[in-house]
Design a protein around this motif. Structure first.
Motif, mmCIF file in Angstrom:
data_model
loop_
_atom_site.group_PDB
_atom_site.id
_atom_site.type_symbol
_atom_site.label_atom_id
_atom_site.label_comp_id
_atom_site.label_asym_id
_atom_site.label_seq_id
_atom_site.Cartn_x
_atom_site.Cartn_y
_atom_site.Cartn_z
ATOM 1 N N THR A 71 -13.245 17.894 -43.717
ATOM 2 C CA THR A 71 -11.941 18.678 -43.758
ATOM 3 C C THR A 71 -10.070 18.399 -43.114
ATOM 4 O OG1 THR A 71 -14.115 20.075 -43.984
ATOM 5 C CG2 THR A 71 -11.113 21.063 -43.136
ATOM 6 N N THR A 72 -10.567 17.295 -42.118
ATOM 7 C CA THR A 72 -9.475 16.862 -41.359
ATOM 8 C C THR A 72 -8.861 15.628 -42.656
ATOM 9 O OG1 THR A 72 -10.625 17.307 -39.245
ATOM 10 C CG2 THR A 72 -9.359 16.067 -39.248
ATOM 11 N N LYS A 73 -9.630 14.953 -43.208
ATOM 12 C CA LYS A 73 -9.133 14.113 -44.236
ATOM 13 C C LYS A 73 -8.536 14.762 -45.342
ATOM 14 C CE LYS A 73 -12.036 10.432 -41.705
ATOM 15 N NZ LYS A 73 -12.647 9.161 -42.271
ATOM 16 N N GLN A 74 -9.093 15.817 -45.614
ATOM 17 C CA GLN A 74 -8.414 16.474 -46.734
ATOM 18 C C GLN A 74 -7.154 17.338 -46.119
ATOM 19 O OE1 GLN A 74 -10.795 20.451 -47.873
ATOM 20 N NE2 GLN A 74 -9.858 19.339 -49.948
ATOM 21 N N GLN A 75 -7.204 17.724 -44.945
ATOM 22 C CA GLN A 75 -5.701 18.360 -44.706
ATOM 23 C C GLN A 75 -4.991 17.060 -44.667
ATOM 24 O OE1 GLN A 75 -7.601 19.690 -41.285
ATOM 25 N NE2 GLN A 75 -7.972 21.975 -42.759
ATOM 26 N N GLU A 76 -5.761 15.901 -43.928
ATOM 27 C CA GLU A 76 -4.062 14.605 -44.594
ATOM 28 C C GLU A 76 -3.774 14.063 -45.385
ATOM 29 O OE1 GLU A 76 -2.360 11.578 -42.534
ATOM 30 O OE2 GLU A 76 -3.132 13.062 -41.535
ATOM 31 N N TYR A 77 -4.707 14.394 -46.874
ATOM 32 C CA TYR A 77 -4.235 13.717 -47.261
ATOM 33 C C TYR A 77 -3.400 14.844 -48.513
ATOM 34 C CZ TYR A 77 -6.654 15.675 -52.103
ATOM 35 O OH TYR A 77 -6.585 16.536 -52.967
ATOM 36 N N LEU A 78 -3.982 15.834 -48.347
ATOM 37 C CA LEU A 78 -2.951 17.189 -48.861
ATOM 38 C C LEU A 78 -1.214 16.537 -48.193
ATOM 39 C CD1 LEU A 78 -5.484 20.103 -48.896
ATOM 40 C CD2 LEU A 78 -3.964 19.137 -50.741
ATOM 41 N N ARG A 79 -1.294 16.920 -46.654
ATOM 42 C CA ARG A 79 -0.066 16.865 -46.090
ATOM 43 C C ARG A 79 0.737 15.125 -46.898
ATOM 44 N NH1 ARG A 79 1.914 13.569 -42.414
ATOM 45 N NH2 ARG A 79 0.574 12.649 -41.749
ATOM 46 N N LEU A 80 -0.103 14.602 -46.996
ATOM 47 C CA LEU A 80 0.657 13.214 -47.928
ATOM 48 C C LEU A 80 1.701 13.232 -48.598
ATOM 49 C CD1 LEU A 80 -0.984 10.100 -45.807
ATOM 50 C CD2 LEU A 80 1.205 10.559 -45.920
#
Length: 171
Positions: A71-80
């Motif tokens: 979930t943390t990595k998903q949020q990072e990719y969505l931000r990018l």
């Protein structure tokens, strides 16, 4: 004016390239996190019925940790991805709109081909992450089916299906 337009085109292309590479890296990390979770689900499914409750709890703690990481990595990719879309709009609009009138045709053509290449790279990585998400859904479904199968191996009276017992029915 041509030189200035070319510099703007180059700068926005650099911005787009950097955000694209960051997005691709984030999507790749997200995909890896998904596959880690898939692996955990498969291992758990294979061990279902062979573990005691303490071992099941320990495995679920690992699964929960992997979900948090994903979930943390998903949020990072969505931000990018949001930053990438902004860079894409900048690169598509400003140089393309201003290059032709200023006579910097080559800069505009280069920018457009650069945009197409970067879009296709991002699309390839997105497809890989979507494939991983599909495998995760399948692994979760398999785990649920196996867990239900474990429940169905219990005697009928435990599940509350005593109505089907012919000796207990009233005729």
């Amino acid at each position: 004016i041509r030189r200035a337009v070319s510099l703007v085109t180059d700068s926005t292309a650099t911005l787009l390239s950097q955000t694209t590479y960051a997005l691709i890296e984030a999507l790749t990390e997200y995909t890896k996190a998904i596959y880690t979770l898939v692996s955990l689900y498969k291992q758990y499914s294979n061990l279902l019925g062979k573990m005691n409750s303490d071992e099941v709890d320990a495995v679920w703690q690992v699964v929960i940790g992997a979900r948090v990481d994903m979930t943390t990595k998903q949020q990072e990719y969505l931000r990018l991805e949001s930053s990438w879309m902004t860079a894409l709009r900048l690169c598509s609009c400003d140089p393309g709109c201003r290059s032709f009138p200023a006579g910097a045709d080559q800069a505009s053509v280069t920018a457009r081909s650069h945009i197409q290449v970067l879009k296709s790279q991002v699309q390839e990585v997105r497809l890989l992450s979507q494939k991983a998400e599909t495998k995760l859904a399948e692994a979760q479904t398999d785990e649920l089916i196996k867990a239900r199968g474990e429940d169905s191996s219990l005697p009928q009276g435990v599940l509350g299906n005593s109505d089907d017992d012919p000796y207990l029915r009233e005729d």
